[in-house]
Write a protein that holds these residues in place. Structure first.
Motif, PDB file in Angstrom:
ATOM      1  N   ARG A 128      63.652 -30.077  18.337  1.00 28.19           N
ATOM      2  CA  ARG A 128      65.067 -30.402  18.588  1.00 28.19           C
ATOM      3  C   ARG A 128      65.267 -31.748  19.255  1.00 28.19           C
ATOM      4  N   VAL A 129      64.246 -32.232  19.972  1.00 23.88           N
ATOM      5  CA  VAL A 129      64.476 -33.444  20.764  1.00 23.88           C
ATOM      6  C   VAL A 129      63.539 -34.587  20.364  1.00 23.88           C
ATOM      7  N   THR A 130      62.246 -34.421  20.640  1.00 23.20           N
ATOM      8  CA  THR A 130      61.377 -35.612  20.588  1.00 23.20           C
ATOM      9  C   THR A 130      61.170 -36.169  19.179  1.00 23.20           C
ATOM     10  N   SER A 131      61.080 -35.290  18.154  1.00 22.96           N
ATOM     11  CA  SER A 131      60.846 -35.803  16.799  1.00 22.96           C
ATOM     12  C   SER A 131      62.097 -36.488  16.238  1.00 22.96           C
ATOM     13  N   ARG A 132      63.248 -36.278  16.885  1.00 23.68           N
ATOM     14  CA  ARG A 132      64.494 -36.896  16.403  1.00 23.68           C
ATOM     15  C   ARG A 132      64.816 -38.191  17.150  1.00 23.68           C
ATOM     16  N   MET A 133      64.008 -38.478  18.149  1.00 22.49           N
ATOM     17  CA  MET A 133      64.268 -39.635  19.009  1.00 22.49           C
ATOM     18  C   MET A 133      63.840 -40.937  18.347  1.00 22.49           C
ATOM     19  N   ASP A 134      64.435 -42.007  18.773  1.00 27.36           N
ATOM     20  CA  ASP A 134      63.932 -43.319  18.387  1.00 27.36           C
ATOM     21  C   ASP A 134      62.487 -43.426  18.889  1.00 27.36           C
ATOM     22  N   GLN A 135      61.588 -43.882  18.026  1.00 29.94           N
ATOM     23  CA  GLN A 135      60.161 -43.870  18.407  1.00 29.94           C
ATOM     24  C   GLN A 135      59.863 -44.756  19.616  1.00 29.94           C
ATOM     25  N   ARG A 136      60.651 -45.823  19.792  1.00 29.28           N
ATOM     26  CA  ARG A 136      60.391 -46.706  20.945  1.00 29.28           C
ATOM     27  C   ARG A 136      60.718 -45.984  22.264  1.00 29.28           C
ATOM     28  N   ILE A 137      61.753 -45.140  22.217  1.00 31.42           N
ATOM     29  CA  ILE A 137      62.089 -44.373  23.436  1.00 31.42           C
ATOM     30  C   ILE A 137      61.021 -43.298  23.671  1.00 31.42           C
ATOM     31  N   LEU A 138      60.630 -42.626  22.575  1.00 31.90           N
ATOM     32  CA  LEU A 138      59.585 -41.597  22.702  1.00 31.90           C
ATOM     33  C   LEU A 138      58.283 -42.203  23.231  1.00 31.90           C
ATOM     34  N   LEU A 139      58.012 -43.423  22.806  1.00 27.86           N
ATOM     35  CA  LEU A 139      56.790 -44.096  23.287  1.00 27.86           C
ATOM     36  C   LEU A 139      56.778 -44.146  24.813  1.00 27.86           C
ATOM     37  N   GLN A 140      57.931 -44.501  25.392  1.00 28.75           N
ATOM     38  CA  GLN A 140      58.012 -44.596  26.861  1.00 28.75           C
ATOM     39  C   GLN A 140      58.001 -43.200  27.501  1.00 28.75           C
ATOM     40  N   LEU A 141      58.805 -42.296  26.948  1.00 31.57           N
ATOM     41  CA  LEU A 141      58.926 -40.953  27.512  1.00 31.57           C
ATOM     42  C   LEU A 141      57.606 -40.180  27.460  1.00 31.57           C
ATOM     43  N   SER A 142      56.860 -40.383  26.388  1.00 34.05           N
ATOM     44  CA  SER A 142      55.609 -39.634  26.211  1.00 34.05           C
ATOM     45  C   SER A 142      54.541 -40.072  27.217  1.00 34.05           C
ATOM     46  N   LYS A 143      54.818 -41.169  27.927  1.00 30.87           N
ATOM     47  CA  LYS A 143      53.852 -41.594  28.955  1.00 30.87           C
ATOM     48  C   LYS A 143      53.805 -40.597  30.114  1.00 30.87           C
ATOM     49  N   ILE A 144      54.908 -39.839  30.289  1.00 33.36           N
ATOM     50  CA  ILE A 144      54.928 -38.887  31.424  1.00 33.36           C
ATOM     51  C   ILE A 144      53.932 -37.743  31.179  1.00 33.36           C
ATOM     52  N   PRO A 145      54.070 -36.957  30.058  1.00 32.77           N
ATOM     53  CA  PRO A 145      53.043 -35.924  29.837  1.00 32.77           C
ATOM     54  C   PRO A 145      51.655 -36.520  29.614  1.00 32.77           C
ATOM     55  N   ALA A 146      51.599 -37.713  29.014  1.00 34.42           N
ATOM     56  CA  ALA A 146      50.275 -38.334  28.788  1.00 34.42           C
ATOM     57  C   ALA A 146      49.602 -38.646  30.129  1.00 34.42           C
ATOM     58  N   ALA A 147      50.389 -39.110  31.105  1.00 28.01           N
ATOM     59  CA  ALA A 147      49.819 -39.434  32.418  1.00 28.01           C
ATOM     60  C   ALA A 147      49.301 -38.161  33.105  1.00 28.01           C
ATOM     61  N   CYS A 148      50.066 -37.057  32.957  1.00 30.14           N
ATOM     62  CA  CYS A 148      49.622 -35.783  33.563  1.00 30.14           C
ATOM     63  C   CYS A 148      48.292 -35.358  32.929  1.00 30.14           C
ATOM     64  N   MET A 149      48.237 -35.446  31.603  1.00 33.85           N
ATOM     65  CA  MET A 149      47.012 -35.036  30.906  1.00 33.85           C
ATOM     66  C   MET A 149      45.844 -35.963  31.290  1.00 33.85           C
ATOM     67  N   TYR A 150      46.145 -37.248  31.375  1.00 29.53           N
ATOM     68  CA  TYR A 150      45.105 -38.223  31.695  1.00 29.53           C
ATOM     69  C   TYR A 150      44.505 -37.940  33.085  1.00 29.53           C
ATOM     70  N   LEU A 151      45.385 -37.703  34.048  1.00 21.40           N
ATOM     71  CA  LEU A 151      44.893 -37.427  35.408  1.00 21.40           C
ATOM     72  C   LEU A 151      44.095 -36.123  35.437  1.00 21.40           C
TER      73      LEU A 151
END
Ligand SMILES: C[S@@+](CC[C@H](N)C(=O)[O-])C[C@H]1O[C@@H](n2cnc3c(N)ncnc32)[C@H](O)[C@@H]1O
Length: 332
Positions: A220-243
């Motif tokens: 409903r949300v992320t796949s419909r988003m502009d990819q440039r915005i998703l690129l920035q937003l996805s850094k939050i879960p990516a940072a959690c996973m990375y840590l």
């Protein structure tokens, strides 16, 4: 496009060999031109070195959305990583590097071409990477100087080949198709008798947390988003996973004694497997999961039925990182 590729191509509609006309070339590389079918009058352009069998504008909306998301992804995340070889082998196990020697190989959904390149380097006679999206531009740049690697833009459901391949594989693609089973049947229909097929797909088992909590957000949300915005937003879960992978999963899985503790951690097998990867690759993985409009999670039982449906023998299905299925079978 290398001229040698012409010997493998047929018209996707009537299966006859295609005629090639070249309008510009760079040495041996055909850059612009046309492939034509003398039987049905269909023609397919070659632009920027890539034969184009799919018209992105005339696709059904679900396929178009998938192609847009992944096309953007693979034009942004173009990095290479030395761990790709080991990771690829884990997705197609028990296939090993020697297996590729002198084989004619088809890849369904090649993305940025990382596995097309590896298959070529491991000695395939020729390997043809197929993708629907503009990821082919990245794949082409990554492989154009490799004499036995080829890239085409086509839909896995309408492949421009006869049943000529010794081996076909598809890694992380079938579960993103509107009908994964039909995509698998189409890919395997291009493998000759005695040849092999490998597929790796998301599993339904052990992924209930994704199907219950992540999927609704993705759909409903992320796949419909502009990819440039998703690129920035996805850094939050990516940072959690990375840590988590760098501070907990990686260290705890390193030595034997702590392994027993690690085995109780949430999603340990998978997070252990990606712990060695750096930030950019982990960000790619998270973005990949959030950008796809379609993602099926397939049970072992259903996966087993796919292999029965294509009449494969010697089928070996195994659990990968306790969250996905990989299979290898022989066509008869
Ligand atoms: C998650 S990516 C995996 C790419 C590659 N196999 C890898 O592991 O790097 C899925 C790929 O499937 C491609 N794809 C999706 N639908 C397709 C279709 N109908 N035909 C061919 N490729 C398709 C996408 O464009 C995307 O590049």
């Amino acid at each position: 496009m290398k001229e040698k590729l012409l010997t493998y191509l047929v018209c996707p509609a009537c299966s006859v060999p295609l005629d090639l006309s070249v309008s510009s070339a760079n040495g041996k590389e055909i850059v612009e031109g046309k492939l034509s079918c003398a039987t049905c009058d269909a023609s397919f352009p070659i632009t920027d070195g890539i034969p184009r069998f799919a018209n992105l504008h005339s696709l059904a909306s679900d396929k178009q959305a998938t192609a847009e998301g992944f096309g953007w992804q693979w034009q942004h995340f173009t990095q290479e990583d030395p761990r790709y070889a080991e990771q690829f082998l884990s997705w197609i196990a028990p296939v090993t590097t020697d297996f590729f020697k002198d084989k004619l190989v088809l890849e369904g959904g090649c993305g940025k071409g990382r596995h097309t390149r590896l298959a070529a380097e491991w000695g395939a006679k020729d390997v043809i990477g197929v993708d629907l999206s503009v990821a082919v531009e990245t794949a082409y740049q990554a492989t154009k100087d490799i004499p036995n690697a080829h890239i085409i833009q086509a839909d896995i459901y309408h492949l421009p080949f006869a049943r000529i391949f010794d081996y076909a594989f598809s890694v992380g693609v079938l579960h993103h198709l509107p009908d994964p089973h039909a995509g698998f049947v189409s890919l395997s229909s291009k493998v000759k008798d005695g040849g092999q097929v490998s597929a790796w797909i998301y599993g339904a088992e052990n992924n209930e947390w994704i199907t219950r909590f992540v999927n609704p957000v993705r759909e409903r949300v992320t796949s419909r988003m502009d990819q440039r915005i998703l690129l920035q937003l996805s850094k939050i879960p990516a940072a959690c996973m990375y840590l988590a992978t760098k501070l907990v999963y990686g260290p705890l899985n390193k030595n034997g004694k702590r392994n027993s503790l690690a085995s109780h951690l949430f999603y340990n097998e998978y997070l252990k497997s990606i712990a060695p990867f750096g930030w950019r690759e982990q960000h790619t993985i998270v973005f990949d999961h959030l950008v796809a409009p379609t993602a099926f999670y397939i049970s072992r039982e259903e996966f087993e039925s796919w292999w029965r449906d294509i009449g494969a023998t010697d089928v070996q299905i195994s659990w990968h990182n306790k969250n996905s299925w990989r299979g290898l079978g022989t066509m008869t």
